[in-house]
Enzyme design. Structure first.
Site, PDB file in Angstrom:
ATOM      1  N   SER A  64       0.836  -1.200   0.000  1.00  0.00           N
ATOM      2  CA  SER A  64       0.000   0.000   0.000  1.00  0.00           C
ATOM      3  C   SER A  64       0.869   1.248   0.000  1.00  0.00           C
ATOM      4  O   SER A  64       2.050   1.213   0.376  1.00  0.00           O
ATOM      5  CB  SER A  64      -0.919   0.012   1.225  1.00  0.00           C
ATOM      6  OG  SER A  64      -0.172   0.221   2.411  1.00  0.00           O
ATOM      7  N   LYS A 113       0.484  -1.563  15.427  1.00  0.00           N
ATOM      8  CA  LYS A 113      -0.894  -1.891  15.809  1.00  0.00           C
ATOM      9  C   LYS A 113      -1.456  -3.042  14.988  1.00  0.00           C
ATOM     10  O   LYS A 113      -2.461  -3.639  15.365  1.00  0.00           O
ATOM     11  CB  LYS A 113      -1.796  -0.665  15.699  1.00  0.00           C
ATOM     12  CG  LYS A 113      -2.079  -0.167  14.297  1.00  0.00           C
ATOM     13  CD  LYS A 113      -2.926   1.092  14.337  1.00  0.00           C
ATOM     14  CE  LYS A 113      -3.238   1.636  12.951  1.00  0.00           C
ATOM     15  NZ  LYS A 113      -4.147   0.768  12.189  1.00  0.00           N
ATOM     16  N   ASP A 114      -0.822  -3.373  13.858  1.00  0.00           N
ATOM     17  CA  ASP A 114      -1.262  -4.497  13.022  1.00  0.00           C
ATOM     18  C   ASP A 114      -0.590  -5.806  13.399  1.00  0.00           C
ATOM     19  O   ASP A 114      -0.894  -6.848  12.815  1.00  0.00           O
ATOM     20  CB  ASP A 114      -0.959  -4.216  11.541  1.00  0.00           C
ATOM     21  CG  ASP A 114      -1.826  -3.113  10.962  1.00  0.00           C
ATOM     22  OD1 ASP A 114      -2.878  -2.816  11.550  1.00  0.00           O
ATOM     23  OD2 ASP A 114      -1.449  -2.557   9.908  1.00  0.00           O
ATOM     24  N   ARG A 150     -13.002  -0.583  17.597  1.00  0.00           N
ATOM     25  CA  ARG A 150     -12.718   0.353  18.687  1.00  0.00           C
ATOM     26  C   ARG A 150     -13.259   1.743  18.355  1.00  0.00           C
ATOM     27  O   ARG A 150     -13.916   2.392  19.178  1.00  0.00           O
ATOM     28  CB  ARG A 150     -11.203   0.397  18.922  1.00  0.00           C
ATOM     29  CG  ARG A 150     -10.751   1.236  20.101  1.00  0.00           C
ATOM     30  CD  ARG A 150     -10.209   2.583  19.709  1.00  0.00           C
ATOM     31  NE  ARG A 150      -9.224   2.524  18.649  1.00  0.00           N
ATOM     32  CZ  ARG A 150      -8.807   3.592  17.972  1.00  0.00           C
ATOM     33  NH1 ARG A 150      -9.306   4.787  18.239  1.00  0.00           N
ATOM     34  NH2 ARG A 150      -7.924   3.494  17.005  1.00  0.00           N
ATOM     35  N   ARG A 151     -13.029   2.205  17.132  1.00  0.00           N
ATOM     36  CA  ARG A 151     -13.543   3.516  16.743  1.00  0.00           C
ATOM     37  C   ARG A 151     -15.062   3.529  16.673  1.00  0.00           C
ATOM     38  O   ARG A 151     -15.702   4.531  17.015  1.00  0.00           O
ATOM     39  CB  ARG A 151     -12.936   3.927  15.398  1.00  0.00           C
ATOM     40  CG  ARG A 151     -11.454   4.279  15.479  1.00  0.00           C
ATOM     41  CD  ARG A 151     -10.836   4.435  14.109  1.00  0.00           C
ATOM     42  NE  ARG A 151      -9.432   4.834  14.168  1.00  0.00           N
ATOM     43  CZ  ARG A 151      -8.546   4.613  13.225  1.00  0.00           C
ATOM     44  NH1 ARG A 151      -8.907   3.965  12.112  1.00  0.00           N
ATOM     45  NH2 ARG A 151      -7.296   5.014  13.354  1.00  0.00           N
ATOM     46  N   ARG A 205     -13.330  -0.201   4.062  1.00  0.00           N
ATOM     47  CA  ARG A 205     -11.978  -0.711   3.863  1.00  0.00           C
ATOM     48  C   ARG A 205     -11.346   0.144   2.775  1.00  0.00           C
ATOM     49  O   ARG A 205     -11.979   0.997   2.182  1.00  0.00           O
ATOM     50  CB  ARG A 205     -12.009  -2.178   3.439  1.00  0.00           C
ATOM     51  CG  ARG A 205     -12.529  -3.149   4.490  1.00  0.00           C
ATOM     52  CD  ARG A 205     -11.577  -3.331   5.647  1.00  0.00           C
ATOM     53  NE  ARG A 205     -10.231  -3.649   5.199  1.00  0.00           N
ATOM     54  CZ  ARG A 205      -9.819  -4.861   4.819  1.00  0.00           C
ATOM     55  NH1 ARG A 205     -10.669  -5.870   4.839  1.00  0.00           N
ATOM     56  NH2 ARG A 205      -8.574  -5.061   4.447  1.00  0.00           N
ATOM     57  N   ARG A 241     -10.534   6.335   1.245  1.00  0.00           N
ATOM     58  CA  ARG A 241     -11.402   6.767   2.345  1.00  0.00           C
ATOM     59  C   ARG A 241     -11.658   8.273   2.299  1.00  0.00           C
ATOM     60  O   ARG A 241     -12.795   8.731   2.482  1.00  0.00           O
ATOM     61  CB  ARG A 241     -10.775   6.365   3.682  1.00  0.00           C
ATOM     62  CG  ARG A 241     -10.618   4.857   3.824  1.00  0.00           C
ATOM     63  CD  ARG A 241     -10.022   4.456   5.161  1.00  0.00           C
ATOM     64  NE  ARG A 241      -9.740   3.025   5.199  1.00  0.00           N
ATOM     65  CZ  ARG A 241      -9.818   2.270   6.273  1.00  0.00           C
ATOM     66  NH1 ARG A 241     -10.167   2.801   7.432  1.00  0.00           N
ATOM     67  NH2 ARG A 241      -9.547   0.984   6.220  1.00  0.00           N
ATOM     68  N   CYS A 265      -8.372  -7.709  17.258  1.00  0.00           N
ATOM     69  CA  CYS A 265      -9.058  -6.658  16.524  1.00  0.00           C
ATOM     70  C   CYS A 265     -10.540  -6.571  16.885  1.00  0.00           C
ATOM     71  O   CYS A 265     -11.137  -5.513  16.816  1.00  0.00           O
ATOM     72  CB  CYS A 265      -8.903  -6.910  15.025  1.00  0.00           C
ATOM     73  SG  CYS A 265      -9.789  -5.769  13.975  1.00  0.00           S
TER      74      CYS A 265
END
Length: 317
Positions: free
Chosen positions: A11, A79-80, A127-128, A145, A151, A241
């Site tokens: 990415s 975090k991943d 979480r968000r 996604r 986004r 997650c």
């Protein structure tokens, strides 16, 4: 080692942050580097992240390539990275953390508080979702996604009223100046364990001396300690997650502070715990000991407060 191969997701964000790390490795090791893009299942699937098995879907292909010898190191968004140890691999360095906050990017001049009733807000993070619903239960949360540009494009096109993104990602893509985002402060909006930090993973055992020296140069002890504390809460709750957990750790005035919040998926309930530990010194060994101590106390508090009753977590010994 004349050439160091650095594995990464393909990415734009992953390539940007990996290129920055690769350049630092090259300088510190006095070697050439080669970026090795690797496609993961998480990159190709459009299913919700929680249904894919969590953030580990982004790490598994990178780790398999590292073990196979296709690259010498891999760069992860911390975090991943699952908290469980991966046989044959270890984290070789944790560079200095970037901004750990989330950012609300909305159309026009809208802010979190001025979003209209029923506004459509996009995020793929449980979480968000929980945090959004806790503060604004009227919002229409849309599971999304895709990369950062995709986004942001959905907001620009009017399909969404706002999206929640990581400040670190926007910064690494040089997008902070071009988007008028609202920073969500960690004291009220804690983020994912390790958010804003990167992890450089290597194979276990002896590695090339120049690479080892470079990793030691890149490692940031404070970041390693604070992210370790955050991730140990996740590990001790056996949460991934699918569990909406926000954390915030910092070292201030000689103390290691840690706060963690577990939310119910619908945001109607939450339990929070805060503790501090005093490292004997600022050596990595003592900072790690403090991280282990404070995370254990926070995790015990969360469980005592009933977190396991409303979040999809399991208790470990």
């Amino acid at each position: 080692m004349s050439l160091i191969r650095v594995g990464t997701r393909g990415s734009a964000l992953a390539l940007a942050q990996t290129t920055a790390i690769a350049n630092r490795i090259a300088t510190a090791a006095g070697a050439e580097v080669e970026i090795v893009p690797i496609t993961t299942h998480g990159d190709t699937s459009r299913e919700p992240l929680s249904s894919l098995g969590g953030t580990g879907v982004f790490a598994s292909a990178l780790r398999e390539s590292l073990l196979a010898g296709d690259c010498d190191v891999v760069v992860h968004s911390l975090k991943d990275l699952p908290t469980a140890a991966y046989p044959g691999l270890r984290i070789g360095a944790t560079p200095k953390r970037a901004d750990a906050r989330d950012v609300l990017v909305a159309r026009g001049v809208l802010t979190f508080d001025t979003l209209p009733q029923g506004a459509r807000v996009g995020t793929g993070s449980p979480r968000r979702v929980a945090q959004l619903l806790a503060r604004r239960p009227d919002l229409d949360i849309v599971d999304i996604r895709g990369n950062v540009d995709t986004r942001l494009g959905r907001v620009a096109e009017g399909d969404l009223d706002a999206v929640i993104l990581a400040a670190a990602g926007l910064s690494r893509l040089a997008l902070l100046e071009s988007v008028d985002g609202e920073y969500l402060e960690l004291s009220e909006w804690p983020t994912a364990p390790g958010q804003g930090a990167l992890a450089i993973e290597v194979r276990e055992g002896k590695i090339d001396r120049a690479l080892a020296s470079a990793l030691a140069t890149l490692n940031h002890a404070t970041t390693q300690a604070t992210t370790t504390a955050e991730r140990l809460v996740l590990a001790r709750l056996e949460a991934g997650c699918a569990a909406p957990i926000g954390t915030m750790a910092a070292i201030d005035d000689g103390l290691l502070f840690l706060t963690a919040t577990v939310y119910s998926p619908d945001g109607t309930r939450s339990v929070v715990s805060s503790h501090a530990a005093t490292p004997e010194s600022h050596s990595l060994v003592h900072l790690t000991e403090a991280a282990e101590d404070v995370s254990d106390r926070v995790a015990r508090d969360l469980l005592a407060g009933g977190a396991a009753g409303f979040a999809p977590i399991e208790v470990t010994s």
